[in-house]
Design a protein around this motif. Structure first.
Motif, PDB file in Angstrom:
ATOM      1  N   ALA A 101     -67.375 -22.629  31.879  1.00 26.22           N
ATOM      2  CA  ALA A 101     -68.466 -23.308  32.539  1.00 26.22           C
ATOM      3  C   ALA A 101     -67.802 -24.359  33.368  1.00 26.22           C
ATOM      4  CB  ALA A 101     -69.315 -23.931  31.691  1.00 26.22           C
ATOM      5  N   ASN A 102     -66.618 -24.781  33.295  1.00 28.61           N
ATOM      6  CA  ASN A 102     -66.087 -25.777  33.873  1.00 28.61           C
ATOM      7  C   ASN A 102     -64.893 -25.103  34.805  1.00 28.61           C
ATOM      8  OD1 ASN A 102     -63.627 -27.852  34.495  1.00 28.61           O
ATOM      9  ND2 ASN A 102     -65.382 -29.104  33.482  1.00 28.61           N
ATOM     10  N   LYS A 103     -65.074 -25.359  36.225  1.00 28.34           N
ATOM     11  CA  LYS A 103     -64.261 -24.646  37.045  1.00 28.34           C
ATOM     12  C   LYS A 103     -62.848 -25.175  37.043  1.00 28.34           C
ATOM     13  CE  LYS A 103     -64.549 -26.340  41.451  1.00 28.34           C
ATOM     14  NZ  LYS A 103     -65.287 -26.639  42.770  1.00 28.34           N
ATOM     15  N   GLU A 104     -62.302 -26.373  36.835  1.00 27.23           N
ATOM     16  CA  GLU A 104     -61.036 -26.914  36.658  1.00 27.23           C
ATOM     17  C   GLU A 104     -60.436 -26.325  35.437  1.00 27.23           C
ATOM     18  OE1 GLU A 104     -63.592 -28.679  37.632  1.00 27.23           O
ATOM     19  OE2 GLU A 104     -62.982 -28.865  39.693  1.00 27.23           O
ATOM     20  N   GLU A 105     -61.266 -26.096  34.320  1.00 29.83           N
ATOM     21  CA  GLU A 105     -60.657 -25.768  32.937  1.00 29.83           C
ATOM     22  C   GLU A 105     -60.174 -24.106  33.136  1.00 29.83           C
ATOM     23  OE1 GLU A 105     -63.006 -26.550  29.742  1.00 29.83           O
ATOM     24  OE2 GLU A 105     -62.944 -28.510  29.809  1.00 29.83           O
ATOM     25  N   LEU A 106     -61.085 -23.512  33.847  1.00 30.02           N
ATOM     26  CA  LEU A 106     -60.644 -22.225  34.189  1.00 30.02           C
ATOM     27  C   LEU A 106     -59.566 -21.883  34.895  1.00 30.02           C
ATOM     28  CD1 LEU A 106     -61.383 -19.164  34.086  1.00 30.02           C
ATOM     29  CD2 LEU A 106     -62.963 -19.512  35.955  1.00 30.02           C
TER      30      LEU A 106
END
Length: 316
Positions: A95-100
């Motif tokens: 759900a989190n772009k940076e985490e992906l």
């Protein structure tokens, strides 16, 4: 199980033992065989980017790992409230772009280390059918439930697959020339493509692999999991309830054939010990305070400690 007709099997020139480091990549059979390695406490990793089905997807991620290419924001997209990457399975979606992006690049870094240290790399191809994204004109590893109209379906030709396999081998051998690469075709039939289409798909994969491999191939091998399923386990009792995936009996039988040809004979006795200990640890006694059970657990503890002292990598 005994069968009158058996698929010919070639024994590995570099059999697996408990000092081996194994990496499994690809379709569902990669997961099945990895679970067996895990059960018997081998040093094993499986599909850092999730299940991959076709040769180009596997080639691309191995190339990324070896060249340490980093994923950026341009490689991901937002769909159904999650960020996805077409090169990875939905297990990695976030759900989190940076985490992906951070997770994808972390996997790339760890994958390089795993390929570099592996003694055996097992690659399972599932299909020759691929989906090409219309907007980017690139073949994807996973469609992530994006509407079908966004893709064109096509089948990879034998020459394309053969070149992809050569590229995969070259990437691996560039950083780990001593690693034995074992190719196999998934015994799972992709019947959603159609019965004839599935056979054509598998035939393309088999033909391409056989073009690459020959008796003089160094550190290259082939295990006929698909052929065993089709020619030895023909009865539907060897299939799961969906009548597509192999049943547990079939998985166990194919594993037995793999162990017979690709795991050293000396290692089989250790596997038996591991299996006995795991069964003992899973046992639920009627009276845990009884003298007999206490003696059983003491004996089991000695066996466990003895095995762990001989093989520190084995931990229960």
């Amino acid at each position: 199980m005994n069968f009158t007709t058996k698929v010919p099997l070639l024994k590995s020139k570099n059999p697996i033992d408990y000092n081996s480091k194994i990496m499994s990549l690809g379709s569902c059979f990669a997961v099945n065989i990895s679970e067996k390695f895990d059960y018997f406490k081998f040093q094993n990793t499986c599909n850092p980017f999730g299940i991959l089905f076709h040769p180009l997807a596997i080639e691309k991620l191995i190339h990324f790992a070896v060249s340490q290419k980093q994923f950026s924001e341009s490689a991901i997209f937002f769909q159904n409230e999650l960020w996805h990457c077409y090169d990875a399975h939905s297990d990695l979606s976030n759900a989190n772009k940076e985490e992906l992006i951070a997770n994808l690049n972390m996997v790339i870094t760890s994958m390089l280390k795993q390929i570099s240290n592996s003694t055996h790399l097992i690659i399972t191809y599932g299909t020759s059918w691929v989906y090409r994204n219309r907007s980017s004109n690139s073949i994807v590893a996973n469609c992530h439930k994006v509407p079908q109209k966004e893709f064109e379906k096509e089948i990879l030709g034998v020459d394309t697959i053969a070149q992809s396999i050569k590229n995969t081998i070259a990437s691996i051998q560039k950083i780990n020339p001593d690693c034995e690469i074992i190719f196999t075709i998934s015994p799972v039939r992709h019947l959603k493509d159609g019965f004839v289409e599935n056979q054509l798909s598998k035939a393309h994969l088999i033909t391409a692999i056989q073009q690459i491999l020959n008796p003089k191939s160094q550190n290259l091998n082939y295990f006929p999991s698909y052929e065993i399923m089709m020619d030895e386990l023909r009865d539907y009792r060897f299939y799961a309830e969906d009548m597509i995936h192999p049943s547990q009996i079939a998985i166990d039988y194919i594993w037995e054939q793999f162990a017979e040809t690709h795991i050293s004979p000396e290692t089989h006795s250790i596997m038996e010990e591991v299996g006995m200990i795991k069964k003992g640890l899973a046992h639920r006694p009627f009276n845990p305070d009884s003298k007999s059970h206490m003696q059983f657990m003491e004996k089991l503890g000695r066996k466990t400690r003895d095995l762990e002292s001989k093989f520190p990598q084995i931990q229960f």
